[in-house]
Design a protein around this motif. Structure first.
Motif, PDB file in Angstrom:
ATOM      1  N   GLY A  12     133.202  97.463 -17.958  1.00  0.00           N
ATOM      2  CA  GLY A  12     132.480  98.322 -17.019  1.00  0.00           C
ATOM      3  C   GLY A  12     132.737  97.974 -15.563  1.00  0.00           C
ATOM      4  O   GLY A  12     132.562  98.818 -14.677  1.00  0.00           O
ATOM      5  N   PHE A  13     133.168  96.732 -15.301  1.00  0.00           N
ATOM      6  CA  PHE A  13     133.498  96.344 -13.930  1.00  0.00           C
ATOM      7  C   PHE A  13     134.633  97.194 -13.368  1.00  0.00           C
ATOM      8  O   PHE A  13     134.696  97.437 -12.166  1.00  0.00           O
ATOM      9  CB  PHE A  13     133.923  94.871 -13.863  1.00  0.00           C
TER      10      PHE A  13
ATOM     11  N   ALA B 260     133.349 100.696 -12.326  1.00  0.00           N
ATOM     12  CA  ALA B 260     132.334 100.457 -11.293  1.00  0.00           C
ATOM     13  C   ALA B 260     132.988 100.112  -9.961  1.00  0.00           C
ATOM     14  O   ALA B 260     132.630 100.669  -8.914  1.00  0.00           O
ATOM     15  CB  ALA B 260     131.389  99.336 -11.730  1.00  0.00           C
ATOM     16  N   THR B 261     133.962  99.216  -9.984  1.00  0.00           N
ATOM     17  CA  THR B 261     134.649  98.809  -8.757  1.00  0.00           C
ATOM     18  C   THR B 261     135.398  99.985  -8.145  1.00  0.00           C
ATOM     19  O   THR B 261     135.334 100.215  -6.936  1.00  0.00           O
ATOM     20  CB  THR B 261     135.626  97.654  -9.043  1.00  0.00           C
TER      21      THR B 261
ATOM     22  N   PHE C 258     130.328  94.814 -20.413  1.00  0.00           N
ATOM     23  CA  PHE C 258     130.028  94.575 -18.997  1.00  0.00           C
ATOM     24  C   PHE C 258     131.317  94.298 -18.239  1.00  0.00           C
ATOM     25  O   PHE C 258     131.528  94.820 -17.148  1.00  0.00           O
ATOM     26  CB  PHE C 258     129.039  93.413 -18.838  1.00  0.00           C
TER      27      PHE C 258
ATOM     28  N   THR D  20     128.686  90.275 -10.899  1.00  0.00           N
ATOM     29  CA  THR D  20     128.427  91.606 -10.364  1.00  0.00           C
ATOM     30  C   THR D  20     128.314  91.588  -8.843  1.00  0.00           C
ATOM     31  O   THR D  20     128.708  92.547  -8.191  1.00  0.00           O
ATOM     32  CB  THR D  20     127.161  92.225 -10.994  1.00  0.00           C
TER      33      THR D  20
ATOM     34  N   ILE E 168     131.913  91.516  -7.778  1.00  0.00           N
ATOM     35  CA  ILE E 168     132.526  92.832  -8.005  1.00  0.00           C
ATOM     36  C   ILE E 168     132.148  93.767  -6.853  1.00  0.00           C
ATOM     37  O   ILE E 168     132.984  94.485  -6.309  1.00  0.00           O
ATOM     38  CB  ILE E 168     132.042  93.428  -9.352  1.00  0.00           C
TER      39      ILE E 168
ATOM     40  N   THR F 278     128.128  99.683 -14.680  1.00  0.00           N
ATOM     41  CA  THR F 278     128.354  98.430 -15.413  1.00  0.00           C
ATOM     42  C   THR F 278     127.311  98.249 -16.511  1.00  0.00           C
ATOM     43  O   THR F 278     127.647  97.906 -17.650  1.00  0.00           O
ATOM     44  CB  THR F 278     128.315  97.227 -14.448  1.00  0.00           C
TER      45      THR F 278
ATOM     46  N   GLY G 292     127.999  98.146 -20.500  1.00  0.00           N
ATOM     47  CA  GLY G 292     127.578  96.929 -21.182  1.00  0.00           C
ATOM     48  C   GLY G 292     126.565  97.179 -22.279  1.00  0.00           C
ATOM     49  O   GLY G 292     126.642  96.581 -23.361  1.00  0.00           O
TER      50      GLY G 292
END
Length: 190
Positions: A93-94, A97-98, A90, A40, A43, A126, A130
Motif C-alpha cells: 500500500g505504500f 499511497a506515495t 501495508f 508511514t 513514506i 495504506t 493493509g
C-alpha cells in the motif's frame, strides 16, 4: 548543471530516502498483529519532499531491498515472506499511497494545507491495502481485520500525516532554495 548530474543527484536522493524509510521502520510500538512504525512517517516525507516519481521510486527501492533479504522492514525483518505475510499489504500500500500523495501535491501545489490532505489520503490508502491483506492473510472477519489493521492507526496515522506535511514542506523548500533538489513542477511552495 548537466542532465547527467541532475539524474545522478536524483538517484542519490531516491536511495537516501529508501534508507531513511528503512531506518524509520525500526521505530516500532508492538501491537498484536500490526505494529505502529515510523515507516508511514518516512513514506509521507518521501512523497512530500520528492513528489510522485522519485518518492515512489524510493519506496520501490526500499521494498526491493527488503524483499531480497536485507533486514529493513519493521523489527529488522526481511524477505518475500514479509510481503505475503499479515503486514505485507501495508508495504504494498505504500506504493500507491506515495504516488498519490506526490501527484496530489504536484497538481495542486506544495503547501502545508495540501500536504496534510494528501498525507491523510495516503494514510487511508495504506490502511485500506493493509486491512484487506490482513483479512485475507489471517482469515479474519472484516470486523476483526478493521479492528486490528485500520481503526487503531487512525489517530497515530493522522499525527504522522501532519508531521510529514509540516517537516516535508519545510525540508522541500530548503532543499529547493539550496538547489539540492531540482523541481520541474509548475506549482511551487506558496
Amino acid at each position: 548543471m548537466s542532465k547527467e548530474q541532475i539524474k545522478l543527484r536524483s538517484m542519490i536522493i531516491t536511495a537516501l530516502f529508501a534508507a531513511i524509510i528503512g531506518v524509520m521502520a525500526q521505530l516500532t510500538i508492538p501491537l498484536p498483529l500490526v505494529p505502529i512504525t515510523g515507516q508511514t512517517l518516512a513514506i509521507g516525507l518521501a512523497a512530500t519532499i520528492l513528489g510522485a516519481r522519485y518518492g515512489t521510486l524510493s519506496v520501490l527501492l526500499y521494498i526491493a531491498i527488503g524483499s531480497i533479504g536485507v533486514p529493513v522492514f519493521a523489527e529488522f525483518s526481511a524477505g518475500l515472506s514479509v510481503l505475503v505475510g499479515p503486514t505485507g499489504g501495508f508495504l504494498i500500500g505504500f506504493i500507491p499511497a506515495t504516488f498519490i500523495i506526490g501527484l496530489f501535491l504536484e497538481k495542486l501545489g506544495f503547501t502545508f494545507k495540501n500536504a496534510i490532505i494528501a498525507n491523510i489520503i495516503g494514510m487511508l490508502i495504506t490502511l485500506a491495502f493493509g486491512t484487506v491483506w490482513l483479512k485475507i492473510a489471517t482469515d479474519l472477519s472484516w470486523v476483526s481485520a478493521l479492528a486490528s489493521g485500520f481503526t487503531p492507526f487512525l489517530v497515530v496515522g493522522t499525527i504522522k500525516a501532519i508531521l510529514a506535511s509540516w517537516i516535508g514542506i519545510i525540508v522541500r523548500k530548503r532543499l529547493l532554495s539550496a538547489k539540492l533538489l531540482i523541481s520541474n513542477d509548475i506549482k511551487q511552495s506558496a
